[in-house]
Design an enzyme around this catalytic site. Sequence first.
Site, PDB file in Angstrom:
ATOM      1  N   ILE A  97      -2.064  -9.123   5.585  1.00  0.00           N
ATOM      2  CA  ILE A  97      -2.364  -7.918   5.393  1.00  0.00           C
ATOM      3  C   ILE A  97      -2.992  -7.686   4.117  1.00  0.00           C
ATOM      4  O   ILE A  97      -4.078  -7.345   4.895  1.00  0.00           O
ATOM      5  CB  ILE A  97      -1.403  -6.849   6.131  1.00  0.00           C
ATOM      6  CG1 ILE A  97      -0.124  -7.714   7.026  1.00  0.00           C
ATOM      7  CG2 ILE A  97      -1.448  -5.709   6.106  1.00  0.00           C
ATOM      8  CD1 ILE A  97       0.796  -6.838   7.590  1.00  0.00           C
ATOM      9  N   GLY A 100      -1.302  -7.144  -3.348  1.00  0.00           N
ATOM     10  CA  GLY A 100      -1.387  -5.470  -4.055  1.00  0.00           C
ATOM     11  C   GLY A 100      -1.473  -6.375  -5.796  1.00  0.00           C
ATOM     12  O   GLY A 100      -1.522  -7.145  -6.053  1.00  0.00           O
ATOM     13  N   LYS A 122       6.664  -7.723   2.278  1.00  0.00           N
ATOM     14  CA  LYS A 122       6.575  -7.995   1.382  1.00  0.00           C
ATOM     15  C   LYS A 122       6.789  -9.093   0.166  1.00  0.00           C
ATOM     16  O   LYS A 122       8.356  -9.128  -0.219  1.00  0.00           O
ATOM     17  CB  LYS A 122       6.277  -5.966   0.603  1.00  0.00           C
ATOM     18  CG  LYS A 122       5.658  -6.324  -1.483  1.00  0.00           C
ATOM     19  CD  LYS A 122       5.667  -5.030  -1.523  1.00  0.00           C
ATOM     20  CE  LYS A 122       5.071  -4.291  -3.525  1.00  0.00           C
ATOM     21  NZ  LYS A 122       5.218  -3.346  -3.449  1.00  0.00           N
ATOM     22  N   ASP A 215       2.158   6.399  -8.000  1.00  0.00           N
ATOM     23  CA  ASP A 215       0.603   5.231  -7.010  1.00  0.00           C
ATOM     24  C   ASP A 215       0.507   6.111  -5.583  1.00  0.00           C
ATOM     25  O   ASP A 215      -0.521   5.344  -5.225  1.00  0.00           O
ATOM     26  CB  ASP A 215       0.905   4.030  -7.152  1.00  0.00           C
ATOM     27  CG  ASP A 215      -0.232   3.211  -7.249  1.00  0.00           C
ATOM     28  OD1 ASP A 215      -1.010   3.645  -7.533  1.00  0.00           O
ATOM     29  OD2 ASP A 215      -0.160   1.986  -6.342  1.00  0.00           O
TER      30      ASP A 215
END
Length: 926
Positions: A97, A100, A122, A215
């Site tokens: 996807i 980061g 992740k 964030d």
Amino acid sequence: MDQQKWKKVNEIVDTALELKGQQRDTFIEKKCKDDEALKSEVTRLLESIEQSGTEGFLENTKDFPGHLAADFSKEEQESASSLVGKTIDQYTITKLIGHGGMGSVFLAERADEAYNRPIALKVMRRGMDTPSNVARFERERNILANLDHPNIARLLDGGVTEAGLPYLVMEYVEGISLLDYCDSKKLNIDKRLSLFKEVCQAVKHAHTNATIHRDLKPSNILVTDEGNVKVLDFGIAKLLEPEDPESTLLQTRTGARMLTLGYAAPEQLESKAITTATDSYTLGILLYELLVGVHPFDMDDKDLTQIEQIIRSKEPSLPSNKFSNLPTETQKKLARKRNTTAAAILKLLSGDLDAIVIKALRKEPESRYSSAEQLLEDLQRREQNLPVIAREDTFRYNSSKFIRRHKTGISVAAGFLLLIIGFTVFYTWQITEERNKARIEAQKAEEVTEFLTRIFEGSNPSVPKSDSIPVRHFLETGVKRINEIEEQPEVKAALMTTMGRVYSNLGQYERSDTLHEEALKLSKKIYKDPHEDLAKSYVMMAVNEKELDNFAAAESLYKKGINILEKLGNRPDSLYSSSLSNLALLYEEIGEHQKAIPFHKKAVALDKKNYPEGHEKIGISLNHLAVAQDKNGNFQKALKNYEKALKILKNQLGNDHQRTAITTHNIAILYRNLGMIDRAMPMMKEALKMKKAIYGNEHIVVVSSLAGMGHLYRETGQIEKSISSFKKTLDIVSNTHGDSSMYSGIMMFSLGATYLQDGSFSKAEQLFRKSIHILERVLGPEGSYLAIPKHMLGKVFLKQEKLSEAQNEFRETKSILIKHYETSHPYYAGLMKSLGRLKIAQDSLQKAHFYLNKSIEVFEQKLPDNHWKLAESRLLFGKVLYHQGNYDESRQLLQQSIPNIQKFRGDDDPYVKSSREILNLISSAE
């Protein structure tokens, strides 16, 4: 390591990182005590963090554009892409996807098809797996595990890959970023604000669970096709430190500067404490962009140093000014995306929205909204046309708000200002010059003081919102002026008491407590016992201590005030009556209902003596007495007093008054206690409707009726509705009183009782244990409310055939009940029924016969013959009689009682099923 252990390690490490040398060692020794395993984990984590430092995440980013975080190299992207098609534990990766700052995010699915929806997986970035980053990644998993909110992407699982890289499994959210969604749908300002409030609700939930996002940015806030907001990636969040008594704001230690510059707060660049106000700043930027269409700061073509300087020192323009200075064509383009005109946008932004956004974006954290909750509150106040915290409380501003809400009655508002001025002059003169000569005038002064105090009740969490004029900004100035009064101590003490009541009505109980304490100290010096004002100081402080859950202190203070009043020859009966009533209500709140009744009776007698028949004050005190009688199992006496109270309150106050709503609710509860569900249900619905109309859907006063519906749904077998009602009550209580208040403890065992009836024993046990922990802390180990969750926990053990554990809980329950209730109370009968069931399970039929017979005797005294609780005891007794060979009596009890349970719970109820089986066995034996 389990969740609780891991959380404890993190809490110790967060504080230890702030300490050095011997101070740190002493702190660790104190926190870990003799737990060597805990100490080892703490030491290991500290060493790994300190060895890697902050990793310099932003030190080499000068070559990257604007506020974007560093991207992956081509080689790293290829390495991440190679994982597509691979399986990590039970998860098959189907698609990359994106990337980061700490890793890659993949689309994946369960290989074992146990979860048939797509998920986001992740994985930590190769080269980033330093000890401190691994620790940080693990902490993210633990933080997210505590977050359960419809607007937050859920954590589903986590682990470590074969290569040693930690991974998280998240709910996959298919949507587009908040800003893009609003523009693509051409949402107007109101609809944008509605979505933004959902974001605030999500962040508020995180803040109440000791978590800061740190964030927030558009790419982390998605909106689904259905229009639901989802906040993603709490990846650099850190646990707050709520146990620090010195903190006025929950804080985290500043760590690695893993952030997105365009959405960074000044303190994040300056290695200062990160607080909930940091998230408020970022929310301010998001709100600015939603409203205006551009970022508050011009960062294009700026290098890192310039950007950081802008964030630290440049004040943003007012949203309305920023919009008006844009080129005309840009204004038109942005207006079209908001389905309006440029002129309309300017008009909407000017005023409250300008003020709200700028307050959120203040450079100093202490000058911003302290949390997402405060920002949300101001947006809601704006919608209600109430003054917002962000704007100065100038006379013109507050007057314009008042006039807009009330175009009639402005002369009353003008008179109010004169009344306050007159109050100050008159009250000072009255105390110092005419104290002993003008008793009637003193009573008038008291009424004025009461009126002044009630002006501020609009912010009191226990009363409905009304036409209050916010005065928070004036109060501290008033306190300072009061402190300057030296020559008139009587005036000073009286005004301190009044100001304390104002702060209490605003819900600022800590500040109120300080003022009441000062007023009491001063009163002790001024007045000799007995004196009315000394009594009043004791009583006013007691009221505040009760709000702070300091029940023992409140009880002592009430008693001292009442004792002084009883010694007065010419005592003020209104103060005496209210003090007696308040002490009784305190006893009720902590479950000491027997103690409450004599005080309520005294208050009723006084009110009947001092007020004409049918006066609202008599109705209120009768309602209070009826509640105590109801709780003590005196149902018929309670019903008579409730009916009298409701008649008075409807006549005096009308059907839409809060007092009428509360009494209607109380009667519904009594009908439920009597098993009259067909009467209880419509009355409870009526009470809930009335309360919502008066207080709004989220007010604490609504909780009791929501809970009442939850109980009724449970007793009629509507389990899903019951669970939904109790969960809603827990949300409201958590928002108003916190997760560890007595009210939360009570709502937890109520929800647990529904899970128990549904057979969800694990959920029920968890809630009962939490409830017991909270109530033991608040009320002590033998507080009366503890009898309920302990009894329920025993029932869970009994269902699971853990008979010795059940017996222990029932024994503790009995000890508490005997201390607080007579053996003729229905609670006691309920316990006898449970003991009967236990003895059946232990094959001790003689003891079961004794306990169930005792249960039936008590229930028959207190409840109607068709009550389901009595029916349950009779059914169990019928089973015992069957096993003892007494078939005739067994059949008679079973046939008599089955319809009384079947009526509410249907044929599938366990009691009904097992009883029918025994009837069949009896028929077969004959």
